[in-house]
Design an enzyme around this catalytic site. Structure first.
Site, PDB file in Angstrom:
ATOM      1  N   ARG A   1      39.165  12.464  27.530  1.00  0.00           N
ATOM      2  CA  ARG A   1      39.686  11.187  27.076  1.00  0.00           C
ATOM      3  C   ARG A   1      39.610  11.112  25.551  1.00  0.00           C
ATOM      4  O   ARG A   1      38.750  11.731  24.925  1.00  0.00           O
ATOM      5  CB  ARG A   1      38.888  10.030  27.682  1.00  0.00           C
ATOM      6  CG  ARG A   1      38.872  10.023  29.209  1.00  0.00           C
ATOM      7  CD  ARG A   1      37.953   8.931  29.734  1.00  0.00           C
ATOM      8  NE  ARG A   1      37.925   8.884  31.203  1.00  0.00           N
ATOM      9  CZ  ARG A   1      37.040   9.543  31.954  1.00  0.00           C
ATOM     10  NH1 ARG A   1      36.102  10.289  31.372  1.00  0.00           N
ATOM     11  NH2 ARG A   1      37.082   9.449  33.265  1.00  0.00           N
TER      12      ARG A   1
ATOM     13  N   LYS B   1      32.266   8.375  30.938  1.00  0.00           N
ATOM     14  CA  LYS B   1      32.038   7.008  31.409  1.00  0.00           C
ATOM     15  C   LYS B   1      30.681   6.905  32.080  1.00  0.00           C
ATOM     16  O   LYS B   1      30.242   7.818  32.776  1.00  0.00           O
ATOM     17  CB  LYS B   1      33.147   6.599  32.387  1.00  0.00           C
ATOM     18  CG  LYS B   1      34.499   6.372  31.729  1.00  0.00           C
ATOM     19  CD  LYS B   1      35.500   5.839  32.735  1.00  0.00           C
ATOM     20  CE  LYS B   1      36.823   5.485  32.064  1.00  0.00           C
ATOM     21  NZ  LYS B   1      37.800   4.916  33.018  1.00  0.00           N
TER      22      LYS B   1
ATOM     23  N   HIS C   1      46.310  10.174  26.474  1.00  0.00           N
ATOM     24  CA  HIS C   1      46.168  10.139  27.927  1.00  0.00           C
ATOM     25  C   HIS C   1      47.287  10.940  28.594  1.00  0.00           C
ATOM     26  O   HIS C   1      47.093  11.529  29.660  1.00  0.00           O
ATOM     27  CB  HIS C   1      46.170   8.697  28.429  1.00  0.00           C
ATOM     28  CG  HIS C   1      45.298   8.487  29.633  1.00  0.00           C
ATOM     29  ND1 HIS C   1      43.932   8.649  29.613  1.00  0.00           N
ATOM     30  CD2 HIS C   1      45.615   8.144  30.911  1.00  0.00           C
ATOM     31  CE1 HIS C   1      43.440   8.417  30.810  1.00  0.00           C
ATOM     32  NE2 HIS C   1      44.438   8.113  31.618  1.00  0.00           N
TER      33      HIS C   1
ATOM     34  N   ARG D   1      46.182  14.381  28.611  1.00  0.00           N
ATOM     35  CA  ARG D   1      45.182  14.532  29.680  1.00  0.00           C
ATOM     36  C   ARG D   1      45.886  14.713  31.028  1.00  0.00           C
ATOM     37  O   ARG D   1      45.536  15.595  31.819  1.00  0.00           O
ATOM     38  CB  ARG D   1      44.282  13.296  29.686  1.00  0.00           C
ATOM     39  CG  ARG D   1      43.232  13.225  30.813  1.00  0.00           C
ATOM     40  CD  ARG D   1      42.342  12.027  30.528  1.00  0.00           C
ATOM     41  NE  ARG D   1      41.557  11.587  31.671  1.00  0.00           N
ATOM     42  CZ  ARG D   1      40.363  12.075  32.004  1.00  0.00           C
ATOM     43  NH1 ARG D   1      39.841  13.056  31.288  1.00  0.00           N
ATOM     44  NH2 ARG D   1      39.695  11.590  33.038  1.00  0.00           N
TER      45      ARG D   1
ATOM     46  N   HIS E   1      36.102  12.591  36.693  1.00  0.00           N
ATOM     47  CA  HIS E   1      36.428  11.542  37.665  1.00  0.00           C
ATOM     48  C   HIS E   1      35.260  11.345  38.629  1.00  0.00           C
ATOM     49  O   HIS E   1      34.732  12.315  39.175  1.00  0.00           O
ATOM     50  CB  HIS E   1      37.669  11.914  38.483  1.00  0.00           C
ATOM     51  CG  HIS E   1      38.948  11.751  37.734  1.00  0.00           C
ATOM     52  ND1 HIS E   1      40.104  12.409  38.074  1.00  0.00           N
ATOM     53  CD2 HIS E   1      39.260  10.984  36.651  1.00  0.00           C
ATOM     54  CE1 HIS E   1      41.067  12.066  37.239  1.00  0.00           C
ATOM     55  NE2 HIS E   1      40.585  11.200  36.371  1.00  0.00           N
TER      56      HIS E   1
ATOM     57  N   TYR F   1      47.320  13.874  40.753  1.00  0.00           N
ATOM     58  CA  TYR F   1      47.980  14.988  40.073  1.00  0.00           C
ATOM     59  C   TYR F   1      48.596  15.968  41.063  1.00  0.00           C
ATOM     60  O   TYR F   1      49.539  16.690  40.713  1.00  0.00           O
ATOM     61  CB  TYR F   1      46.995  15.697  39.141  1.00  0.00           C
ATOM     62  CG  TYR F   1      46.491  14.772  38.056  1.00  0.00           C
ATOM     63  CD1 TYR F   1      47.351  14.320  37.063  1.00  0.00           C
ATOM     64  CD2 TYR F   1      45.185  14.318  38.053  1.00  0.00           C
ATOM     65  CE1 TYR F   1      46.916  13.445  36.095  1.00  0.00           C
ATOM     66  CE2 TYR F   1      44.734  13.438  37.077  1.00  0.00           C
ATOM     67  CZ  TYR F   1      45.607  13.008  36.105  1.00  0.00           C
ATOM     68  OH  TYR F   1      45.180  12.133  35.142  1.00  0.00           O
TER      69      TYR F   1
END
Length: 295
Positions: free
Chosen positions: A147, A171, A241, A244, A267, A276
């Protein structure tokens, strides 16, 4: 109501270790919910029941909120309700009863491999400090799929150049290691040897990438850099993004394992990575329709 919002924000930031962006989003949703609750006669969070939550979502829907927005607001309400129950501000966790519309997930726009190559090569070979930084930025974004906030948060020590991996703080404060390839290594080497010293100043610290004034490069500037090079190269509008998304799609198209891609992207849920696979299938179907004589 105000005290509850302040305590909830502190909990998100200090206990759950959520990012500042996430805290702002959740708090904004909860303020909207509590404003609606007050209009329905609630004096404290303890007065809120499932009818209030459903009425709030219904009002947002009549105002034109998208399904994705409603799903996020419902998630915010459930998070707040669960916290308020644990904190003794609600006698029951009323949010646990709240259903939310299943968000429609558009397939992310991705570049073809040749377009991604064009983009990361756009700064050229000129050895000016800014162009060297931009080349390192683009190469790292596409090579790792991290990110933009993670990229801008990198320090020099986070780059293990011997093993060609970067240590990323993602995150929720979760750390992961992400590999990168030789082109990114060459771009990093050129930037650190020939470019960074020219931009560094008292505010540089240990930041890997620097802005024009010597401070740590900010995500807003990084987004502007990526979109500017994409526009100059005649490519579709692209953001960090988007790079990404492209990196993840190209990995899967190249045969990478889905769980390995999940780990690389950071994730928490495999379902976030599975989108994806849909992108790859749609691209395959489009190629089939275009090329097969009996499509």
């Amino acid at each position: 109501m105000r005290d509850a919002v302040d305590e909830f924000a502190d909990h998100l930031a200090q206990v759950d270790n959520r990012s500042a962006h996430t805290v702002r989003a959740y708090v904004g949703d909860v303020v909207s919910l509590l404003d609606h609750a007050a209009l329905m006669g609630c004096a404290t969070p303890g007065d809120i029941d499932i009818a209030v939550l459903r009425s709030w979502l219904a009002k947002l829907r009549t105002l034109g909120a998208a399904r994705t927005s409603l799903a996020r607001r419902a998630a915010s309400a459930r998070t707040f309700s669960a916290w308020a129950h644990r904190a003794g501000r609600l006698t029951t966790d009323v949010g646990a009863q709240l259903a939310s519309p299943k968000a429609h997930r558009d397939l992310p726009a991705v570049l073809r491999a040749d377009q991604a190559e064009t983009l990361v090569s756009a700064p050229g070979d000129e050895a000016s400090p800014v162009l060297l930084r931009d080349r390192a930025l683009l190469e790292l974004l596409y090579a790792t799929g991290i990110r933009v906030s993670e990229l801008c948060g990198l320090d020099i020590a986070d780059v293990d150049r011997g093993r060609r991996v970067v240590r990323v703080l993602g995150k929720g404060g979760k750390e992961r290691s992400v590999p990168y390839g030789l082109p990114a290594e060459e771009a990093i080497d050129d930037w650190l040897r020939l470019g960074r010293g020219a931009l560094s100043g008292p505010s540089s610290g240990d930041a890997l990438l620097l802005g024009a004034r010597g401070g740590r490069l900010q995500p807003t500037i990084a987004r502007r850099i990526v979109s500017g090079y994409a526009r100059a190269a005649g490519l579709p509008h692209t953001s960090p993004h988007g790079l990404r998304h492209s990196a993840a799609t190209h990995l899967l198209e190249g045969g990478a394992d889905l769980r390995a891609v999940q780990e690389l992207l950071g994730h928490a849920s495999l379902s976030s990575t599975q989108i994806y696979t849909h992108v790859s299938v749609e691209r395959l179907r489009a190629a089939y329709r275009q090329a097969h004589p009996r499509a």
